[in-house]
Design a protein around this motif. Structure first.
Motif, PDB file in Angstrom:
ATOM      1  N   MET A  18       3.252  -9.587   3.900  1.00  0.00           N
ATOM      2  CA  MET A  18       2.533  -9.204   2.690  1.00  0.00           C
ATOM      3  C   MET A  18       1.288 -10.060   2.489  1.00  0.00           C
ATOM      4  O   MET A  18       0.229  -9.541   2.116  1.00  0.00           O
ATOM      5  CB  MET A  18       3.445  -9.319   1.474  1.00  0.00           C
ATOM      6  N   LEU A  19       1.396 -11.345   2.740  1.00  0.00           N
ATOM      7  CA  LEU A  19       0.244 -12.229   2.595  1.00  0.00           C
ATOM      8  C   LEU A  19      -0.858 -11.862   3.581  1.00  0.00           C
ATOM      9  O   LEU A  19      -2.043 -11.841   3.227  1.00  0.00           O
ATOM     10  CB  LEU A  19       0.651 -13.683   2.777  1.00  0.00           C
ATOM     11  N   GLU A  20      -0.478 -11.582   4.821  1.00  0.00           N
ATOM     12  CA  GLU A  20      -1.465 -11.202   5.837  1.00  0.00           C
ATOM     13  C   GLU A  20      -2.156  -9.898   5.476  1.00  0.00           C
ATOM     14  O   GLU A  20      -3.342  -9.729   5.734  1.00  0.00           O
ATOM     15  CB  GLU A  20      -0.794 -11.076   7.201  1.00  0.00           C
ATOM     16  N   ALA A  21      -1.417  -8.971   4.870  1.00  0.00           N
ATOM     17  CA  ALA A  21      -1.996  -7.681   4.488  1.00  0.00           C
ATOM     18  C   ALA A  21      -2.975  -7.834   3.334  1.00  0.00           C
ATOM     19  O   ALA A  21      -3.906  -7.033   3.188  1.00  0.00           O
ATOM     20  CB  ALA A  21      -0.893  -6.700   4.102  1.00  0.00           C
ATOM     21  N   ASN A  22      -2.752  -8.860   2.486  1.00  0.00           N
ATOM     22  CA  ASN A  22      -3.620  -9.094   1.338  1.00  0.00           C
ATOM     23  C   ASN A  22      -3.862  -7.794   0.566  1.00  0.00           C
ATOM     24  O   ASN A  22      -4.992  -7.416   0.298  1.00  0.00           O
ATOM     25  CB  ASN A  22      -4.944  -9.730   1.782  1.00  0.00           C
ATOM     26  N   ALA A  23      -2.752  -7.103   0.256  1.00  0.00           N
ATOM     27  CA  ALA A  23      -2.836  -5.783  -0.361  1.00  0.00           C
ATOM     28  C   ALA A  23      -1.884  -5.697  -1.546  1.00  0.00           C
ATOM     29  O   ALA A  23      -0.998  -6.519  -1.716  1.00  0.00           O
ATOM     30  CB  ALA A  23      -2.468  -4.717   0.669  1.00  0.00           C
ATOM     31  N   THR A  24      -2.094  -4.654  -2.342  1.00  0.00           N
ATOM     32  CA  THR A  24      -1.181  -4.316  -3.423  1.00  0.00           C
ATOM     33  C   THR A  24      -0.216  -3.264  -2.899  1.00  0.00           C
ATOM     34  O   THR A  24      -0.620  -2.331  -2.205  1.00  0.00           O
ATOM     35  CB  THR A  24      -1.964  -3.767  -4.628  1.00  0.00           C
ATOM     36  N   PHE A  25       1.048  -3.432  -3.215  1.00  0.00           N
ATOM     37  CA  PHE A  25       2.089  -2.519  -2.754  1.00  0.00           C
ATOM     38  C   PHE A  25       2.820  -1.902  -3.941  1.00  0.00           C
ATOM     39  O   PHE A  25       2.898  -2.501  -5.002  1.00  0.00           O
ATOM     40  CB  PHE A  25       3.142  -3.279  -1.926  1.00  0.00           C
ATOM     41  N   THR A  26       3.373  -0.741  -3.708  1.00  0.00           N
ATOM     42  CA  THR A  26       4.417  -0.188  -4.562  1.00  0.00           C
ATOM     43  C   THR A  26       5.714  -0.403  -3.784  1.00  0.00           C
ATOM     44  O   THR A  26       5.681  -0.773  -2.601  1.00  0.00           O
ATOM     45  CB  THR A  26       4.214   1.322  -4.802  1.00  0.00           C
ATOM     46  N   ARG A  27       6.848  -0.152  -4.404  1.00  0.00           N
ATOM     47  CA  ARG A  27       8.112  -0.267  -3.651  1.00  0.00           C
ATOM     48  C   ARG A  27       8.089   0.643  -2.422  1.00  0.00           C
ATOM     49  O   ARG A  27       8.531   0.260  -1.349  1.00  0.00           O
ATOM     50  CB  ARG A  27       9.305   0.074  -4.535  1.00  0.00           C
ATOM     51  N   GLU A  28       7.551   1.832  -2.601  1.00  0.00           N
ATOM     52  CA  GLU A  28       7.519   2.805  -1.508  1.00  0.00           C
ATOM     53  C   GLU A  28       6.587   2.362  -0.386  1.00  0.00           C
ATOM     54  O   GLU A  28       6.938   2.457   0.789  1.00  0.00           O
ATOM     55  CB  GLU A  28       7.103   4.188  -2.028  1.00  0.00           C
ATOM     56  N   SER A  29       5.394   1.900  -0.747  1.00  0.00           N
ATOM     57  CA  SER A  29       4.454   1.490   0.302  1.00  0.00           C
ATOM     58  C   SER A  29       4.922   0.210   0.993  1.00  0.00           C
ATOM     59  O   SER A  29       4.705   0.042   2.196  1.00  0.00           O
ATOM     60  CB  SER A  29       3.029   1.329  -0.246  1.00  0.00           C
ATOM     61  N   LEU A  30       5.590  -0.669   0.257  1.00  0.00           N
ATOM     62  CA  LEU A  30       6.127  -1.870   0.889  1.00  0.00           C
ATOM     63  C   LEU A  30       7.266  -1.508   1.834  1.00  0.00           C
ATOM     64  O   LEU A  30       7.331  -2.016   2.958  1.00  0.00           O
ATOM     65  CB  LEU A  30       6.604  -2.883  -0.154  1.00  0.00           C
ATOM     66  N   ALA A  31       8.136  -0.603   1.411  1.00  0.00           N
ATOM     67  CA  ALA A  31       9.226  -0.166   2.291  1.00  0.00           C
ATOM     68  C   ALA A  31       8.666   0.437   3.578  1.00  0.00           C
ATOM     69  O   ALA A  31       9.166   0.154   4.676  1.00  0.00           O
ATOM     70  CB  ALA A  31      10.117   0.837   1.567  1.00  0.00           C
ATOM     71  N   GLN A  32       7.602   1.217   3.466  1.00  0.00           N
ATOM     72  CA  GLN A  32       6.997   1.825   4.653  1.00  0.00           C
ATOM     73  C   GLN A  32       6.365   0.754   5.549  1.00  0.00           C
ATOM     74  O   GLN A  32       6.512   0.794   6.773  1.00  0.00           O
ATOM     75  CB  GLN A  32       5.950   2.870   4.260  1.00  0.00           C
ATOM     76  N   ALA A  33       5.682  -0.216   4.944  1.00  0.00           N
ATOM     77  CA  ALA A  33       5.060  -1.294   5.730  1.00  0.00           C
ATOM     78  C   ALA A  33       6.115  -2.127   6.456  1.00  0.00           C
ATOM     79  O   ALA A  33       5.936  -2.500   7.620  1.00  0.00           O
ATOM     80  CB  ALA A  33       4.207  -2.183   4.817  1.00  0.00           C
ATOM     81  N   ILE A  34       7.222  -2.404   5.776  1.00  0.00           N
ATOM     82  CA  ILE A  34       8.314  -3.170   6.402  1.00  0.00           C
ATOM     83  C   ILE A  34       8.907  -2.370   7.559  1.00  0.00           C
ATOM     84  O   ILE A  34       9.121  -2.907   8.652  1.00  0.00           O
ATOM     85  CB  ILE A  34       9.399  -3.526   5.362  1.00  0.00           C
ATOM     86  N   THR A  35       9.152  -1.094   7.339  1.00  0.00           N
ATOM     87  CA  THR A  35       9.711  -0.236   8.387  1.00  0.00           C
ATOM     88  C   THR A  35       8.763  -0.154   9.575  1.00  0.00           C
ATOM     89  O   THR A  35       9.191  -0.249  10.734  1.00  0.00           O
ATOM     90  CB  THR A  35      10.009   1.164   7.832  1.00  0.00           C
ATOM     91  N   ASP A  36       7.473  -0.002   9.302  1.00  0.00           N
ATOM     92  CA  ASP A  36       6.482   0.075  10.384  1.00  0.00           C
ATOM     93  C   ASP A  36       6.451  -1.203  11.212  1.00  0.00           C
ATOM     94  O   ASP A  36       6.345  -1.158  12.428  1.00  0.00           O
ATOM     95  CB  ASP A  36       5.081   0.344   9.821  1.00  0.00           C
TER      96      ASP A  36
END
Length: 79
Positions: free
Chosen positions: A13-31
């Protein structure tokens, strides 16, 4: 099945330096870690993607930001 520490999600998350929703974070973690990845912390293990998000949220790691949340580097424990 691969196992990762919850800190790996924090660093992602720190490297992405982005704002997430639960859904977008779940997708980023899965990816990044895979759909079958398991996560552990110093106090829990065997968490799935949803579980690690719940865990980090319950520990106050997320900082509200716009319509979602982000990660503040000051929220990382140093152990």
């Amino acid at each position: 099945m691969s196992s990762f520490h919850a800190h790996d999600v924090i660093h992602m998350m720190l490297e992405a330096n982005a704002t997430f929703t639960r859904e977008s974070l779940a997708q980023a973690i899965t990816d990044k870690f895979g759909a079958d990845a398991q996560f552990r912390s110093c106090s829990q293990e065997g968490m799935n993607v949803s579980g690690v998000i719940d865990f980090l949220e319950s520990r106050g790691k997320f900082v509200p930001s716009g319509d979602g949340f982000s990660m503040d580097k000051n929220k990382i424990c140093r152990h």
